[in-house]
Enzyme design. Structure first.
Site, mmCIF file in Angstrom:
data_model
loop_
_atom_site.group_PDB
_atom_site.id
_atom_site.type_symbol
_atom_site.label_atom_id
_atom_site.label_comp_id
_atom_site.label_asym_id
_atom_site.label_seq_id
_atom_site.Cartn_x
_atom_site.Cartn_y
_atom_site.Cartn_z
ATOM 1 N N SER A 232 6.254 -17.113 25.862
ATOM 2 C CA SER A 232 5.275 -17.549 24.873
ATOM 3 C C SER A 232 5.632 -18.936 24.362
ATOM 4 O O SER A 232 6.797 -19.347 24.415
ATOM 5 C CB SER A 232 5.281 -16.533 23.733
ATOM 6 O OG SER A 232 4.132 -16.656 22.953
ATOM 7 N N PRO A 304 -4.328 -14.881 26.654
ATOM 8 C CA PRO A 304 -3.864 -15.754 25.581
ATOM 9 C C PRO A 304 -3.928 -15.075 24.217
ATOM 10 O O PRO A 304 -4.882 -14.343 23.933
ATOM 11 C CB PRO A 304 -4.844 -16.932 25.638
ATOM 12 C CG PRO A 304 -6.089 -16.355 26.239
ATOM 13 C CD PRO A 304 -5.645 -15.271 27.188
ATOM 14 N N GLY A 305 -2.919 -15.301 23.405
ATOM 15 C CA GLY A 305 -2.924 -14.813 22.032
ATOM 16 C C GLY A 305 -2.849 -15.994 21.083
ATOM 17 O O GLY A 305 -3.821 -16.384 20.443
ATOM 18 N N ARG A 343 8.595 -16.612 11.327
ATOM 19 C CA ARG A 343 8.888 -17.401 12.537
ATOM 20 C C ARG A 343 9.990 -18.451 12.340
ATOM 21 O O ARG A 343 10.824 -18.629 13.234
ATOM 22 C CB ARG A 343 7.617 -18.031 13.102
ATOM 23 C CG ARG A 343 6.552 -16.992 13.490
ATOM 24 C CD ARG A 343 5.421 -17.572 14.325
ATOM 25 N NE ARG A 343 5.882 -17.964 15.638
ATOM 26 C CZ ARG A 343 6.126 -19.197 16.000
ATOM 27 N NH1 ARG A 343 5.937 -20.188 15.145
ATOM 28 N NH2 ARG A 343 6.580 -19.456 17.203
ATOM 29 N N TYR A 347 12.877 -17.829 14.934
ATOM 30 C CA TYR A 347 12.921 -18.732 16.090
ATOM 31 C C TYR A 347 13.239 -20.175 15.717
ATOM 32 O O TYR A 347 13.181 -21.060 16.581
ATOM 33 C CB TYR A 347 11.567 -18.732 16.828
ATOM 34 C CG TYR A 347 10.897 -17.392 16.955
ATOM 35 C CD1 TYR A 347 11.474 -16.365 17.711
ATOM 36 C CD2 TYR A 347 9.685 -17.139 16.329
ATOM 37 C CE1 TYR A 347 10.849 -15.129 17.828
ATOM 38 C CE2 TYR A 347 9.051 -15.907 16.447
ATOM 39 C CZ TYR A 347 9.649 -14.905 17.190
ATOM 40 O OH TYR A 347 9.020 -13.687 17.296
ATOM 41 N N CYS A 374 15.088 -12.814 -1.309
ATOM 42 C CA CYS A 374 16.465 -12.891 -1.782
ATOM 43 C C CYS A 374 17.443 -13.224 -0.671
ATOM 44 O O CYS A 374 18.418 -12.497 -0.455
ATOM 45 C CB CYS A 374 16.848 -11.563 -2.429
ATOM 46 S SG CYS A 374 15.746 -11.176 -3.777
ATOM 47 N N GLU A 375 17.156 -14.274 0.079
ATOM 48 C CA GLU A 375 18.178 -14.742 1.010
ATOM 49 C C GLU A 375 17.968 -16.212 1.349
ATOM 50 O O GLU A 375 16.850 -16.715 1.330
ATOM 51 C CB GLU A 375 18.277 -13.881 2.265
ATOM 52 C CG GLU A 375 17.028 -13.653 3.042
ATOM 53 C CD GLU A 375 17.289 -12.683 4.191
ATOM 54 O OE1 GLU A 375 17.830 -13.129 5.203
ATOM 55 O OE2 GLU A 375 16.975 -11.490 4.050
HETATM 56 N N1 LLP Z 1 0.656 -10.949 27.352
HETATM 57 C C1 LLP Z 1 1.838 -10.351 27.196
HETATM 58 C C2 LLP Z 1 2.241 -9.321 28.146
HETATM 59 C C3 LLP Z 1 2.675 -10.714 26.126
HETATM 60 O O1 LLP Z 1 3.857 -10.116 25.989
HETATM 61 C C4 LLP Z 1 2.265 -11.711 25.221
HETATM 62 C C5 LLP Z 1 3.110 -12.104 24.101
HETATM 63 C C6 LLP Z 1 1.002 -12.299 25.405
HETATM 64 C C7 LLP Z 1 0.225 -11.909 26.497
HETATM 65 C C8 LLP Z 1 0.476 -13.359 24.497
HETATM 66 O O2 LLP Z 1 1.253 -14.495 24.523
HETATM 67 P P1 LLP Z 1 0.801 -15.815 23.730
HETATM 68 O O3 LLP Z 1 -0.435 -16.339 24.408
HETATM 69 O O4 LLP Z 1 0.512 -15.420 22.334
HETATM 70 O O5 LLP Z 1 1.950 -16.705 23.844
HETATM 71 N N2 LLP Z 1 6.405 -13.431 18.019
HETATM 72 C C9 LLP Z 1 6.586 -14.559 18.902
HETATM 73 C C10 LLP Z 1 5.729 -14.459 20.140
HETATM 74 C C11 LLP Z 1 5.944 -13.205 20.937
HETATM 75 C C12 LLP Z 1 5.034 -13.094 22.129
HETATM 76 C C13 LLP Z 1 5.081 -11.749 22.725
HETATM 77 N N3 LLP Z 1 4.235 -11.549 23.838
HETATM 78 C C14 LLP Z 1 6.301 -15.848 18.143
HETATM 79 O O6 LLP Z 1 5.966 -15.782 16.975
HETATM 80 O O7 LLP Z 1 6.445 -16.921 18.696
#
Ligand code: LLP
Length: 445
Positions: A232, A304-305, A343, A347, A374-375
């Site tokens: 990601s 895409p997310g 985040r 990260y 509190c950190e």
């Molecule tokens: N498909 C699969 C199988 C995934 O595991 C993920 C994200 C996506 C699609 C969507 O990916 P994107 O387009 O959003 O990059 N919490 C972390 C990101 C974790 C992503 C997990 N999987 C952050 O805040 O950066």
């Protein structure tokens, strides 16, 4: 060139953002400081037009079957919006599946993910008839086989007991192609050493495909394709092309109709960053497929997310204290923090901060923007800059917080989670209400 003490890059803001002659920011025709007064802070504000345009762009770039990865941000309104704009929805738990179904998204538009899908989750997915299941392990293949051979009586009354487990789900095998991407190690998934999918190099991908092909031949599942997700927040397009190269020799002889490259397209978070567009991403993957000899008839899609929701959302906070620590720095504390945006802590992610009452102002004053938890690690912007007239009571805005903020929010320190509003055409609607103190004890027995 962008300098950190200049105004925030307007390109980081949601697309309907307008900075008036007086410097005040509106999004979706709504005055942003006004939103903070009407809905209180912290507050997630999403530009509905931006969200819709991003979904449409994804469908235009990838075609039918492209799925919104709901883990980035999910609520009933978001599930409906993505569905209305033609996207499928990727759900990776029973909870995400539930929200999508409650939102009225037809089950056949859902793709079920997860490296550890429980029997209950698989049974639920099979009984409603999800469109695709992305198979991730041999244990899962066993579970699917058992569930189809011997459908369980679902919990509940006699009506539920008769709910059929639909036969022949469409399945894809998740493959880890052994391609590493330059992103934070916590969100890297394409490498061989991973809890996800079946490794190519180890031979387990070949064995998985063999089993799924046999189940297909036996009429148990419909084995339709291969899936690979690399990671990601990936800025470079080369790793996707590289993954296609690696996968092509494996994929082509199978004669399967579908190939999914997962999600991962990066977004710009801070001044000066640039990310490829959805269209560029899709085009580079398609070009790699052509080069690798993958047939044109194969449906190549993605999930895409972040790139759908990140830049559509901003967070509004109210400044509570400003503390100078001589010889060190100035701490500006706001009324949220790691509970609404973990985040930076997880990260080391960077963000911008600015005052929506003067969105075009220079930001000469170096500060550390921190939350109310509190950190010491409760940092929103480790090395930020703000205008010199920032004062206690001001509303601060952090842009590009639409992905993995609300969805990873917690109640740490029993801080209620913020409300979410969608703005469009001069009006704002609450899509997730703010948690109350009573909500904080609703599960206690
Ligand atoms: N498909 C699969 C199988 C995934 O595991 C993920 C994200 C996506 C699609 C969507 O990916 P994107 O387009 O959003 O990059 N919490 C972390 C990101 C974790 C992503 C997990 N999987 C952050 O805040 O950066």
């Amino acid at each position: 060139m962008s300098i950190p003490t200049g105004p925030v890059d307007l390109s980081l803001l949601p697309s309907s953002s307008v900075v008036g002659d007086d410097g005040r920011l509106t999004i979706g025709g709504c005055d942003v400081v006004g939103l903070s007064e009407e809905f209180a802070t912290p507050l997630f504000v999403y530009d509905e037009a931006h969200l819709r345009a991003a979904c449409r762009e994804a469908v235009a770039a990838w075609g039918d079957g492209v799925a919104y990865a709901t883990k980035a941000f999910l609520c009933v309104a978001m599930a409906r919006l993505a569905h209305e704009e033609g996207m499928c929805l990727d759900v990776s738990t029973g909870g995400e599946l539930h929200v999508a179904l409650i939102a009225g998204v037809p089950a056949e538009r859902l793709v079920l993910h997860g490296n550890n899908k429980s029997t209950e989750e698989l049974a639920a997915a099979l009984s409603v008839g999800v469109g695709r299941i992305i198979v991730d392990s041999f244990d899962e293949i066993d579970r699917i086989e058992r569930l189809i051979a011997d459908p369980p009586a679902l919990e509940g009354g006699p009506e539920d007991a008769e709910a059929p487990v639909r036969s022949r789900p469409k399945v894809l095998a998740r493959i880890t192609p052994g391609v590493e991407v330059h992103t934070h190690e916590f969100v890297r998934t394409g490498q061989e050493d991973s809890k996800f999918g079946f490794g190519l190099a180890s031979g387990s991908a070949a064995r998985a495909v063999e089993r799924l092909a046999a189940l297909d031949a036996a009429g148990v599942v419909e084995f339709v394709g291969i899936h690979a997700h690399l990671g990601s927040q990936v800025f470079a397009l080369e790793p996707f092309a590289q993954a296609i190269d690696v996968l092509a020799d494996f994929f082509a002889p199978l004669g399967l109709p579908e190939l999914v490259v997962g999600g991962g397209l990066g977004v710009a978070y801070v001044n000066g960053e640039q990310a490829p567009t959805m269209a560029e991403w899709a085009e580079s993957v398609r070009a790699a497929c052509r080069r690798a000899g993958i047939a044109d008839s194969v449906r190549v899609t993605a999930e895409p997310g972040r790139s759908i929701v990140a830049a559509a959302g901003v967070t509004l906070y109210r400044v509570g204290t400003v503390k100078d620590v001589p010889g060190h720095r100035t701490y500006v504390s706001v009324d949220g923090g790691m509970s609404d945006n973990p985040r930076p802590v997880l990260y080391g992610s960077g963000y911008e901060a600015f005052l929506p009452r003067e969105a075009d102002a220079l930001r000469p004053v170096p500060i550390r923007l921190v939350g109310k938890h509190c950190e010491t690690g409760d940092v929103v912007v480790a090395e930020g800059y703000v205008p010199d007239d920032l004062a206690v009571g001001d509303v601060l805005c952090t842009p590009v917080t639409g992905a993995y903020g609300h969805s990873m929010a917690s109640n740490y320190n029993k801080v209620p989670r913020p409300a979410v509003v969608f703005v469009a055409d001069g009006s704002a609607r609450t899509v997730v209400r703010r948690e109350t103190f009573d909500d904080l004890v609703r599960l206690d027995v």
